[in-house]
Design an enzyme around this catalytic site. Structure first.
Site, PDB file in Angstrom:
ATOM      1  CG  ASP A   1      -0.221   0.009   2.532  1.00 59.55           C
ATOM      2  OD1 ASP A   1       0.810  -0.692   2.628  1.00 59.55           O
ATOM      3  OD2 ASP A   1      -0.671   0.684   3.472  1.00 59.55           O
TER       4      ASP A   1
ATOM      5  CG  ASP B   1     -12.200 -59.356 -13.320  1.00 54.59           C
ATOM      6  OD1 ASP B   1     -12.249 -59.516 -14.559  1.00 54.59           O
ATOM      7  OD2 ASP B   1     -12.851 -58.479 -12.723  1.00 54.59           O
TER       8      ASP B   1
ATOM      9  CD  GLU C   1     -11.589 -63.898 -24.122  1.00 51.76           C
ATOM     10  OE1 GLU C   1     -12.317 -64.540 -24.895  1.00 51.76           O
ATOM     11  OE2 GLU C   1     -11.919 -62.790 -23.643  1.00 51.76           O
TER      12      GLU C   1
END
Length: 455
Positions: free
Chosen positions: A10, A346, A372
């Site tokens: 400032d 899986d 697969e």
């Protein structure tokens, strides 16, 4: 090094002074005179670093920093608090708000450029890493996670003056775990033996009979410590060695006499910054792995196969070496899913992937290309040798039941087709097509067998 710096103060004289110093070093400088303008400038100009005065009317620097760090779009921008106040509580407030560093007025030129250049380098690194991970910082680590990580850091202190090293250990006691090394070889051994790796190394430049800059150079050259931040302790008039240390990549420094609060603040800042960059590197590594590997089996995916196989073919042609490709398909896999469920299917694929890996060399490339279906690339392998590899895989799969589920042990077989590189003009598609044709023959002729493609 070019970067955009936002200077916020400032007092116009302070702004102009910092602007002139930074512009002289070819930084692109943007300015703001209050907190509201600073927040607007951050959004508008996207600075690489913010130098932020603490004491401002209206929105003070602490609150501006907090808002910058709370915004996912700006939280990665480094913020340096600049203040005339040298009280520990001001530093703590700034760090709690997310500030990356701080400078005390009047700002020393060496300190200014050290902090700015170090943080800009970090910003450039994080920008690159964020780009590779999609540019979304929320996917990596939120600012709340960063600032809330109060785990003790693992700090190495290199100093052959026991009394000085012990004072550092005492100052950091309760906040960080400190290891002391009194000579270079001991320091290198400590780095090699540290289980979690050090998160910060503190080096005293004024050790007796030891070239501390050489130690810093060795640390930056070693694989174990190349990314580890280094904080040096230096005499106030030792500018030449300080600048040399910063040029070789030292991250931060403290001027004697050491202020305990500043030591604690700088150590905590460097450790926090190191953890953030390590998190980014881990995220990038994970992203790269996700892009090229199959999530279920851990094998490479089709995208990686097509790219890498092209390079392997080119290398084989240039060197006059053989190369073979093996395609593999699980026999009657649909019945496994239909009868026992996809979870069982899986598990079969995961176990199959492990058996494939155990049957090939480290230099061979195993990929799951879908469902697969699998492909194995065998560099430096002719058709007859590839046939033996295929038979080894086939027997490994068929020779032992698969644990598809508790109390469910299935006999699984596979069919394989093999092709070998025959001409210099042959490409990825041609090689895979001939292997697939051989695979289809294996299926038609009764499955659980290896068939070689016709040349």
């Amino acid at each position: 090094m070019t970067a955009r710096v936002l200077v916020v103060d400032d007092i116009l004289a302070n702004v102009r002074l910092l602007e002139a110093k930074l512009a002289a070093e070819y930084f692109d400088v943007v300015t703001a005179m209050n907190g509201a303008d600073a927040l607007e400038a951050v959004q508008r100009t996207k600075p690489d670093i913010v130098l932020l005065d603490v004491m401002m009317p209206g929105i003070d620097g602490i609150e501006v920093c907090r808002r910058i760090k709370a915004n996912p779009q700006t939280q990665h921008i480094p913020v340096v608090m600049v203040t005339a106040l040298d009280q520990p509580e001001d530093r703590v407030r700034g760090l709690e708000a997310g500030a990356d560093d701080f400078l005390t007025k009047p700002v020393n030129d060496v300190s200014l450029f050290c902090r700015v250049k170090s943080l800009v380098r970090l910003k450039m690194l994080t920008d690159e890493l964020r780009t590779r991970t999609g540019g979304d910082p929320l996917r990596l680590m939120t600012n709340e996670q960063i600032t809330a990580d109060n785990r003790p850091g693992n700090v190495l202190v290199i100093d052959n003056r026991a009394a000085v090293a012990e004072r550092i250990r005492t100052a950091l006691s309760g906040k960080h775990d400190v290891t002391i090394a009194v000579e270079p070889q001991q320091a290198i051994e400590a780095c090699a033996q540290s289980e979690g790796g050090f998160e910060l190394i503190i080096v005293n430049l004024d050790m007796e009979g030891i070239d501390a800059l050489r130690i810093c150079s060795q640390l930056k050259s070693m694989e174990q410590t190349r990314q580890t931040p280094i904080l040096i302790i230096v005499d106030p008039d030792d500018h030449q060695r300080l600048l040399r240390a910063l040029d070789m990549g030292v991250n931060d420094y403290l001027i004697r006499p050491i202020d305990k609060q500043e030591l604690q603040a700088r150590v905590s800042t460097q450790i926090r910054r190191y953890r953030y960059t390590e998190q980014l590197r881990t995220s990038v590594k994970a992203s790269i792995e996700m892009a090229v590997t199959d999530a279920l089996t851990g094998l490479y995916n089709r995208r990686y196969l097509e790219t890498h196989l092209a390079h392997l073919i080119e290398h084989a042609v240039n060197r006059g070496k053989p190369l073979s490709v093996l395609t593999l398909d699980v026999d009657f896999f649909k019945s496994v899913n239909d009868t026992y469920g996809h979870d069982a299917g899986d598990r079969v694929l995961q176990e199959l992937s492990g058996r494939i890996r155990s049957s090939i060399r480290n230099i061979d490339l195993a990929c799951r290309t879908g469902g697969e279906e699998f492909v194995v690339v065998l560099p430096g392998t002719d058709l007859q040798t590839a046939e033996r590899v295929g038979e080894r895989i086939r027997k490994t799969v068929a020779g032992k039941p698969f644990n598809a589920a508790p109390e469910c042990h299935l006999t699984i077989t596979v069919s394989l087709g093999i092709s070998a590189l025959t001409t210099v003009e042959e490409g990825v598609d041609d090689l895979l097509k001939r292997a697939d044709q051989a695979l289809y023959r294996a299926k038609r002729e009764g499955r659980n067998r290896v068939i070689l493609s016709a040349a």
